[in-house]
Motif scaffolding. Structure first.
Motif, PDB file in Angstrom:
ATOM      1  N   PHE A   1       0.846  -1.207   0.000  1.00  0.00           N
ATOM      2  CA  PHE A   1       0.000   0.000   0.000  1.00  0.00           C
ATOM      3  C   PHE A   1       0.875   1.249   0.000  1.00  0.00           C
ATOM      4  O   PHE A   1       0.585   2.222  -0.704  1.00  0.00           O
ATOM      5  CB  PHE A   1      -0.939  -0.007   1.219  1.00  0.00           C
ATOM      6  N   THR A   2       1.973   1.198   0.758  1.00  0.00           N
ATOM      7  CA  THR A   2       2.882   2.344   0.799  1.00  0.00           C
ATOM      8  C   THR A   2       3.528   2.541  -0.571  1.00  0.00           C
ATOM      9  O   THR A   2       3.509   3.642  -1.130  1.00  0.00           O
ATOM     10  CB  THR A   2       4.010   2.117   1.848  1.00  0.00           C
TER      11      THR A   2
ATOM     12  N   THR B   1       7.566  -4.875   7.996  1.00  0.00           N
ATOM     13  CA  THR B   1       7.874  -6.305   8.118  1.00  0.00           C
ATOM     14  C   THR B   1       6.906  -7.069   9.025  1.00  0.00           C
ATOM     15  O   THR B   1       7.174  -8.223   9.349  1.00  0.00           O
ATOM     16  CB  THR B   1       9.309  -6.479   8.664  1.00  0.00           C
ATOM     17  N   GLY B   2       5.798  -6.434   9.432  1.00  0.00           N
ATOM     18  CA  GLY B   2       4.849  -7.137  10.295  1.00  0.00           C
ATOM     19  C   GLY B   2       5.485  -7.457  11.639  1.00  0.00           C
ATOM     20  O   GLY B   2       6.417  -6.779  12.092  1.00  0.00           O
TER      21      GLY B   2
ATOM     22  N   GLY C   1       2.292  -0.446   9.190  1.00  0.00           N
ATOM     23  CA  GLY C   1       1.688  -1.741   9.535  1.00  0.00           C
ATOM     24  C   GLY C   1       2.078  -2.265  10.894  1.00  0.00           C
ATOM     25  O   GLY C   1       2.434  -1.521  11.811  1.00  0.00           O
ATOM     26  N   GLU C   2       2.064  -3.583  10.970  1.00  0.00           N
ATOM     27  CA  GLU C   2       2.148  -4.286  12.256  1.00  0.00           C
ATOM     28  C   GLU C   2       3.531  -4.258  12.907  1.00  0.00           C
ATOM     29  O   GLU C   2       3.686  -4.726  14.035  1.00  0.00           O
ATOM     30  CB  GLU C   2       1.744  -5.746  12.015  1.00  0.00           C
ATOM     31  N   VAL C   3       4.547  -3.751  12.220  1.00  0.00           N
ATOM     32  CA  VAL C   3       5.881  -3.629  12.829  1.00  0.00           C
ATOM     33  C   VAL C   3       5.815  -2.710  14.051  1.00  0.00           C
ATOM     34  O   VAL C   3       6.615  -2.823  14.981  1.00  0.00           O
ATOM     35  CB  VAL C   3       6.908  -3.127  11.774  1.00  0.00           C
ATOM     36  N   LEU C   4       4.834  -1.817  14.046  1.00  0.00           N
ATOM     37  CA  LEU C   4       4.633  -0.901  15.173  1.00  0.00           C
ATOM     38  C   LEU C   4       3.870  -1.607  16.297  1.00  0.00           C
ATOM     39  O   LEU C   4       3.171  -2.589  16.053  1.00  0.00           O
ATOM     40  CB  LEU C   4       3.826   0.317  14.714  1.00  0.00           C
TER      41      LEU C   4
ATOM     42  N   GLN D   1      -6.945  -1.870   8.277  1.00  0.00           N
ATOM     43  CA  GLN D   1      -7.157  -0.421   8.158  1.00  0.00           C
ATOM     44  C   GLN D   1      -5.934   0.333   8.691  1.00  0.00           C
ATOM     45  O   GLN D   1      -5.526   1.347   8.124  1.00  0.00           O
ATOM     46  CB  GLN D   1      -8.430   0.008   8.893  1.00  0.00           C
ATOM     47  N   SER D   2      -5.342  -0.183   9.758  1.00  0.00           N
ATOM     48  CA  SER D   2      -4.153   0.489  10.297  1.00  0.00           C
ATOM     49  C   SER D   2      -2.988   0.381   9.308  1.00  0.00           C
ATOM     50  O   SER D   2      -2.198   1.329   9.148  1.00  0.00           O
ATOM     51  CB  SER D   2      -3.824  -0.110  11.664  1.00  0.00           C
ATOM     52  N   ALA D   3      -2.889  -0.761   8.596  1.00  0.00           N
ATOM     53  CA  ALA D   3      -1.834  -0.904   7.567  1.00  0.00           C
ATOM     54  C   ALA D   3      -2.064   0.099   6.435  1.00  0.00           C
ATOM     55  O   ALA D   3      -1.127   0.765   5.977  1.00  0.00           O
ATOM     56  CB  ALA D   3      -1.825  -2.331   7.017  1.00  0.00           C
ATOM     57  N   TRP D   4      -3.342   0.248   5.989  1.00  0.00           N
ATOM     58  CA  TRP D   4      -3.625   1.196   4.887  1.00  0.00           C
ATOM     59  C   TRP D   4      -3.337   2.632   5.350  1.00  0.00           C
ATOM     60  O   TRP D   4      -2.724   3.412   4.621  1.00  0.00           O
ATOM     61  CB  TRP D   4      -5.081   1.125   4.400  1.00  0.00           C
ATOM     62  N   THR D   5      -3.783   2.958   6.563  1.00  0.00           N
ATOM     63  CA  THR D   5      -3.623   4.338   7.040  1.00  0.00           C
ATOM     64  C   THR D   5      -2.144   4.691   7.190  1.00  0.00           C
ATOM     65  O   THR D   5      -1.694   5.737   6.706  1.00  0.00           O
ATOM     66  CB  THR D   5      -4.363   4.527   8.384  1.00  0.00           C
TER      67      THR D   5
END
Ligand SMILES: Cc1cc2nc3c(=O)[nH]c(=O)nc-3n(C[C@H](O)[C@H](O)[C@H](O)COP(=O)(O)OP(=O)(O)OC[C@H]3O[C@@H](n4cnc5c(N)ncnc54)[C@H](O)[C@@H]3O)c2cc1C
Length: 405
Positions: free
Chosen positions: A17-18, A165-166, A377-380, A392-396
């Protein structure tokens, strides 16, 4: 050494997405996605039972953010830039229609995650995003203005780096080396294992409840309301999943052994219920307690509660003693169950943990510790309950990063 303008690590939802959004704004930039696997978007493929729950029909940023046990405060601002409506439009503009299901979850109308994958792959191709497979990033160095990345076979360099990297422990270690703090990963979003004769015969039954997690002094640690689903191994459903997500950090040190208290009547207090039971005794005296369910409870559940209150199956309301009524009221509104472990929810392995949110600027998703390093994404250390919120958090995050590259 292979040079790029922007390097992205991770060919998952957030990475694609990025990359697509950056390439669209800046067609002249050389953008490379480095993916360790032999395929990209593998989690998108299996997501939502193969249907990909892309987002959730919640259109108010504040309400949307409340679905994130970790990230609620930080995502509120970014949601004002890109959220559900934008996601729907983004996919629509690329020929992917989404539909809303009764519970608010949104899926492609094709009911196939492949639709999302095809959209990403064709967009990346159209925009000239280079995807390199079998390139696991093993080392990241900052040399002057540039990031130097080492995979098993190549070296890459770029002035801007996006890590997407999730939940990957190896990359978290590397990020620690760059000065970041990583909050250790613990499971989130799981169901409770409970062996108890009161629910043994009730798998499949679902009802609205209030559930509390208690500490060893019976003090309430967490509370949630919603549908509870009795399963073959214990309890699941939104009320339980919410506790598992909000309690992810709290329940881990307890090794998933604790007591819960269930109010099967949701908000009714023990005193109010006792009053109602006394009325039944006065006005329905001849009726057998066991036979007719009260308070709109499913009959099988009512009968199990009456049995567990020590009531004989033939006892009538008129024959019930005060102690009988107290026991019923207690089992209805404050039934204690012992949780003895957890199980994965529908194979959705969600973890809480990741790059510490204090070290990220949420206007840009850039690291505050290392300039020109971005996260998506989920790396955070962000995760959500089930329902399309994790994507949605990955897209945002991906969109906001793209705006700032
Ligand atoms: C079974 C399942 C079903 C799910 N269903 C849904 C759903 O329907 N809706 C929803 O909102 N969420 C769902 N989720 C959660 C959702 O899949 C994740 O939140 C989302 O995939 C996170 O995207 P990401 O891009 O951050 O990470 P990922 O999708 O995990 O992508 C990370 C990528 O980085 C790559 N990578 C990692 N380390 C390296 C490295 N060192 N070098 C190069 N590449 C690397 C990985 O191979 C991977 O391809 C589901 C999760 C699971 C497990």
């Amino acid at each position: 050494m292979k040079k790029a303008d922007i390097l992205l690590i991770g060919g998952g939802a957030a990475g694609f997405f990025t990359a697509i959004n950056v390439a669209e704004r800046n067609p002249s930039l050389k953008i490379i996605i480095l993916e360790r696997g032999k395929e990209v978007l593998t989690k998108v493929k299996i997501s939502g039972g193969g249907r990909c729950n892309v987002t959730h029909a919640e259109f108010i940023p504040k309400e949307l953010s409340q679905n994130y046990p970790r990230g609620e405060k930080e995502l509120l601002g970014p949601f004002h830039t890109f959220m559900t409506g934008d996601t729907i439009e983004w996919f629509q503009n690329r020929g992917v229609e989404l539909k809303i299901e009764e519970d608010g979850r949104m899926f492609p109308v094709t009911d196939s995650s492949q639709t999302i994958i095809d959209c990403f792959l064709s967009e990346a191709k159209r925009l000239g995003v280079e995807i390199m497979l079998n390139e696991p990033v093993k080392k990241i160095q900052k040399k002057g203005e540039s990031f130097i990345l080492h995979t098993t076979s190549e070296t890459f360099s770029a002035k801007k780096l996006v890590v997407a990297t999730g939940s990957n422990p190896k990359i978290w270690k590397i990020l620690e080396g760059l000065g970041h703090t990583v909050v250790p990963a613990v499971p989130s979003l799981f169901t409770f294992n409970i062996k108890d004769s009161r629910i043994a015969d009730l798998p499949g039954l679902s009802t609205d409840v209030t559930v509390k997690v208690l500490d060893n002094k019976s003090k309430t640690l967490l509370e949630s309301s919603g549908a509870l689903l009795i399963t073959h191994w214990g309890m699941s459903g939104p009320a339980i999943l919410k506790l598992s997500a909000w309690g992810a950090r709290l329940l881990e040190p307890l090794k998933y052994n604790f007591n819960i208290e269930i109010n099967w009547l949701n908000t009714l207090s023990e005193e109010d219920v006792l009053d109602s039971l006394k009325e039944l005794k006065s006005f329905q005296g001849k009726q057998t307690i066991f036979k007719y369910a009260q308070f709109d409870l499913p009959k099988r559940l009512w009968q199990s509660i009456i049995k567990s209150s020590g009531i004989n199956e033939r006892l009538t309301w008129a024959e019930a003693t005060r102690e009988n009524l107290l026991n019923i009221a207690n089992q209805l509104t404050a039934a204690i169950f012992e949780v003895t472990g957890k199980s994965t929810f529908k194979e959705e392995f969600v973890t809480a943990g990741g790059v510490d949110l204090k070290e990220v600027n949420f206007k840009t998703f850039e690291s505050k510790v290392c300039k020109n390093l971005f996260f998506a994404g989920e790396v955070l250390n962000i995760d959500a309950i089930t329902g399309g919120f994790n994507f949605q958090s990955a897209w945002t995050s991906g969109f906001v990063v793209s705006q700032n590259l």
